[in-house]
Design a protein around this motif. Structure first.
Motif, PDB file in Angstrom:
ATOM      1  N   LYS A  13       0.824  -1.214   0.000  1.00 51.79           N
ATOM      2  CA  LYS A  13       0.000   0.000   0.000  1.00 51.79           C
ATOM      3  C   LYS A  13       0.858   1.265   0.000  1.00 51.79           C
ATOM      4  CE  LYS A  13      -4.235   0.085   0.725  1.00 51.79           C
ATOM      5  NZ  LYS A  13      -5.244   0.413  -0.246  1.00 51.79           N
ATOM      6  N   ILE A  14       2.002   1.221   0.676  1.00 48.86           N
ATOM      7  CA  ILE A  14       2.844   2.408   0.839  1.00 48.86           C
ATOM      8  C   ILE A  14       3.676   2.702  -0.413  1.00 48.86           C
ATOM      9  CG2 ILE A  14       4.808   3.358   2.124  1.00 48.86           C
ATOM     10  CD1 ILE A  14       3.706   1.926   4.596  1.00 48.86           C
ATOM     11  N   ILE A  15       4.234   1.677  -1.049  1.00 50.65           N
ATOM     12  CA  ILE A  15       5.140   1.870  -2.187  1.00 50.65           C
ATOM     13  C   ILE A  15       4.489   2.669  -3.317  1.00 50.65           C
ATOM     14  CG2 ILE A  15       6.402   0.685  -4.039  1.00 50.65           C
ATOM     15  CD1 ILE A  15       7.307  -1.343  -1.937  1.00 50.65           C
ATOM     16  N   PRO A  16       3.285   2.336  -3.782  1.00 50.27           N
ATOM     17  CA  PRO A  16       2.689   3.141  -4.856  1.00 50.27           C
ATOM     18  C   PRO A  16       2.484   4.608  -4.459  1.00 50.27           C
ATOM     19  CG  PRO A  16       1.520   1.063  -4.666  1.00 50.27           C
ATOM     20  CD  PRO A  16       2.470   1.147  -3.516  1.00 50.27           C
ATOM     21  N   LYS A  17       2.101   4.828  -3.184  1.00 45.68           N
ATOM     22  CA  LYS A  17       1.921   6.209  -2.735  1.00 45.68           C
ATOM     23  C   LYS A  17       3.258   6.954  -2.714  1.00 45.68           C
ATOM     24  CE  LYS A  17      -2.296   5.486  -0.127  1.00 45.68           C
ATOM     25  NZ  LYS A  17      -2.940   5.495   1.171  1.00 45.68           N
ATOM     26  N   MET A  18       4.321   6.261  -2.309  1.00 41.87           N
ATOM     27  CA  MET A  18       5.643   6.871  -2.293  1.00 41.87           C
ATOM     28  C   MET A  18       6.108   7.199  -3.715  1.00 41.87           C
ATOM     29  SD  MET A  18       7.576   4.661   0.706  1.00 41.87           S
ATOM     30  CE  MET A  18       9.169   5.123   0.122  1.00 41.87           C
ATOM     31  N   LEU A  19       5.893   6.262  -4.634  1.00 47.34           N
ATOM     32  CA  LEU A  19       6.269   6.498  -6.025  1.00 47.34           C
ATOM     33  C   LEU A  19       5.473   7.657  -6.618  1.00 47.34           C
ATOM     34  CD1 LEU A  19       6.647   2.854  -7.382  1.00 47.34           C
ATOM     35  CD2 LEU A  19       8.459   4.517  -6.951  1.00 47.34           C
ATOM     36  N   GLU A  20       4.201   7.700  -6.302  1.00 49.05           N
ATOM     37  CA  GLU A  20       3.349   8.789  -6.791  1.00 49.05           C
ATOM     38  C   GLU A  20       3.849  10.129  -6.254  1.00 49.05           C
ATOM     39  OE1 GLU A  20      -1.234  10.308  -6.275  1.00 49.05           O
ATOM     40  OE2 GLU A  20      -0.838   8.160  -6.151  1.00 49.05           O
ATOM     41  N   LYS A  21       4.242  10.143  -4.994  1.00 47.61           N
ATOM     42  CA  LYS A  21       4.740  11.376  -4.383  1.00 47.61           C
ATOM     43  C   LYS A  21       6.056  11.799  -5.030  1.00 47.61           C
ATOM     44  CE  LYS A  21       5.604  13.485   0.083  1.00 47.61           C
ATOM     45  NZ  LYS A  21       5.588  13.334   1.523  1.00 47.61           N
ATOM     46  N   ILE A  22       6.940  10.852  -5.287  1.00 48.59           N
ATOM     47  CA  ILE A  22       8.224  11.162  -5.918  1.00 48.59           C
ATOM     48  C   ILE A  22       8.005  11.716  -7.324  1.00 48.59           C
ATOM     49  CG2 ILE A  22      10.333  10.120  -6.882  1.00 48.59           C
ATOM     50  CD1 ILE A  22      10.300   8.215  -4.428  1.00 48.59           C
ATOM     51  N   ILE A  23       7.135  11.090  -8.083  1.00 45.01           N
ATOM     52  CA  ILE A  23       6.828  11.558  -9.442  1.00 45.01           C
ATOM     53  C   ILE A  23       6.221  12.952  -9.394  1.00 45.01           C
ATOM     54  CG2 ILE A  23       5.344  11.155 -11.449  1.00 45.01           C
ATOM     55  CD1 ILE A  23       5.791   8.122 -10.946  1.00 45.01           C
ATOM     56  N   SER A  24       5.325  13.168  -8.467  1.00 43.99           N
ATOM     57  CA  SER A  24       4.685  14.470  -8.311  1.00 43.99           C
ATOM     58  C   SER A  24       5.712  15.541  -7.955  1.00 43.99           C
ATOM     59  CB  SER A  24       3.600  14.395  -7.246  1.00 43.99           C
ATOM     60  OG  SER A  24       3.048  15.651  -7.002  1.00 43.99           O
ATOM     61  N   TYR A  29       9.005  20.094  -9.432  1.00 39.11           N
ATOM     62  CA  TYR A  29      10.335  20.697  -9.548  1.00 39.11           C
ATOM     63  C   TYR A  29      10.559  21.218 -10.969  1.00 39.11           C
ATOM     64  CZ  TYR A  29      15.374  21.036 -10.080  1.00 39.11           C
ATOM     65  OH  TYR A  29      16.632  21.473 -10.374  1.00 39.11           O
ATOM     66  N   GLU A  30      10.240  20.406 -11.970  1.00 38.09           N
ATOM     67  CA  GLU A  30      10.429  20.812 -13.366  1.00 38.09           C
ATOM     68  C   GLU A  30       9.575  22.027 -13.704  1.00 38.09           C
ATOM     69  OE1 GLU A  30      12.714  19.757 -15.550  1.00 38.09           O
ATOM     70  OE2 GLU A  30      13.484  18.454 -13.977  1.00 38.09           O
ATOM     71  N   LEU A  31       8.333  22.050 -13.223  1.00 35.94           N
ATOM     72  CA  LEU A  31       7.446  23.186 -13.465  1.00 35.94           C
ATOM     73  C   LEU A  31       7.997  24.451 -12.813  1.00 35.94           C
ATOM     74  CD1 LEU A  31       4.808  24.385 -14.564  1.00 35.94           C
ATOM     75  CD2 LEU A  31       3.719  23.662 -12.436  1.00 35.94           C
ATOM     76  N   LYS A  32       8.411  24.324 -11.553  1.00 31.98           N
ATOM     77  CA  LYS A  32       8.972  25.484 -10.847  1.00 31.98           C
ATOM     78  C   LYS A  32      10.252  25.975 -11.520  1.00 31.98           C
ATOM     79  CE  LYS A  32       6.956  24.505  -6.348  1.00 31.98           C
ATOM     80  NZ  LYS A  32       7.190  24.026  -4.999  1.00 31.98           N
ATOM     81  N   LYS A  33      11.063  25.051 -11.989  1.00 31.09           N
ATOM     82  CA  LYS A  33      12.292  25.417 -12.677  1.00 31.09           C
ATOM     83  C   LYS A  33      11.972  26.178 -13.963  1.00 31.09           C
ATOM     84  CE  LYS A  33      16.337  23.290 -14.820  1.00 31.09           C
ATOM     85  NZ  LYS A  33      16.975  22.011 -15.163  1.00 31.09           N
ATOM     86  N   ALA A  34      11.022  25.682 -14.740  1.00 36.95           N
ATOM     87  CA  ALA A  34      10.619  26.354 -15.986  1.00 36.95           C
ATOM     88  C   ALA A  34      10.054  27.737 -15.707  1.00 36.95           C
ATOM     89  CB  ALA A  34       9.608  25.502 -16.749  1.00 36.95           C
ATOM     90  N   LEU A  35       9.240  27.851 -14.654  1.00 36.73           N
ATOM     91  CA  LEU A  35       8.667  29.144 -14.295  1.00 36.73           C
ATOM     92  C   LEU A  35       9.751  30.123 -13.831  1.00 36.73           C
ATOM     93  CD1 LEU A  35       5.403  28.081 -12.432  1.00 36.73           C
ATOM     94  CD2 LEU A  35       5.580  29.189 -14.665  1.00 36.73           C
ATOM     95  N   GLN A  36      10.727  29.614 -13.101  1.00 37.02           N
ATOM     96  CA  GLN A  36      11.820  30.459 -12.625  1.00 37.02           C
ATOM     97  C   GLN A  36      12.650  30.970 -13.809  1.00 37.02           C
ATOM     98  OE1 GLN A  36      14.560  28.484  -9.981  1.00 37.02           O
ATOM     99  NE2 GLN A  36      15.348  30.403  -9.183  1.00 37.02           N
ATOM    100  N   ILE A  37      12.943  30.106 -14.750  1.00 35.33           N
ATOM    101  CA  ILE A  37      13.699  30.509 -15.937  1.00 35.33           C
ATOM    102  C   ILE A  37      12.914  31.546 -16.724  1.00 35.33           C
ATOM    103  CG2 ILE A  37      14.565  29.713 -18.185  1.00 35.33           C
ATOM    104  CD1 ILE A  37      15.306  27.055 -16.724  1.00 35.33           C
TER     105      ILE A  37
END
Length: 165
Positions: A13-24, A29-37
């Protein structure tokens, strides 16, 4: 056995939630980086980008301007374009100059060159304001005989778009 089953069930039960959180987090991070640039370029380069857009606009609307512009001014415009414009604008600019270098003796260079310039201006407009305008609209404003060559201009636009893909 029940404890192992409970632990295994918990892990499953925990692993999929952890993976989802990491992907999110990675997407965030990528969105914030693009917005910062984007923010950096908009804040530090707004006046430069506006200047670049206006210089290209002059070239696209005053057909004598290219002949009045010296090599140093063109080189500076290219440098500023590379420094502040989007990838699409840079591709269009590089294609335009390659076209000019290879076909400067052709009689048809003027027409296709004007189409290139209108596409560069439209791309810079998107870079500067976020607004999409069609290059054909710029051509309508600058060419008296637009309706006579409308199909040809659209064909050039399609050809150029394919060449930068």
């Amino acid at each position: 056995m029940a404890i192992l089953g409970f632990i295994a069930f918990g892990i499953i039960k925990i692993i999929p939630k952890m993976l989802e959180k990491i992907i999110s987090q990675n997407k965030d991070y990528e969105l914030k980086k693009a917005l910062q640039i984007d923010s950096y370029y908009r804040e530090s380069g707004t006046s430069v980008l506006q200047e670049i857009m206006m210089e290209w606009t002059v070239l696209a609307t005053d057909f004598d301007a290219m002949g009045k512009t010296n090599a140093k001014q063109i080189r500076q415009l290219i440098q500023k374009t590379i420094g502040y414009a989007s990838e699409n604008t840079i591709k269009l600019t590089s294609q335009f100059f390659q076209y000019m270098y290879l076909h400067s003796d052709d009689e048809s260079v003027g027409t296709k060159g004007i189409v290139y310039l209108s596409m560069i201006v439209a791309s810079l407009k998107k870079d500067f304001t976020g607004e999409n305008i069609e290059p054909i609209e710029i051509l309508k404003m600058t060419l008296k005989d637009f309706s006579d060559g409308k199909k040809m201009y659209k064909n050039y636009i399609n050809e150029i778009n394919q060449s930068i893909q």
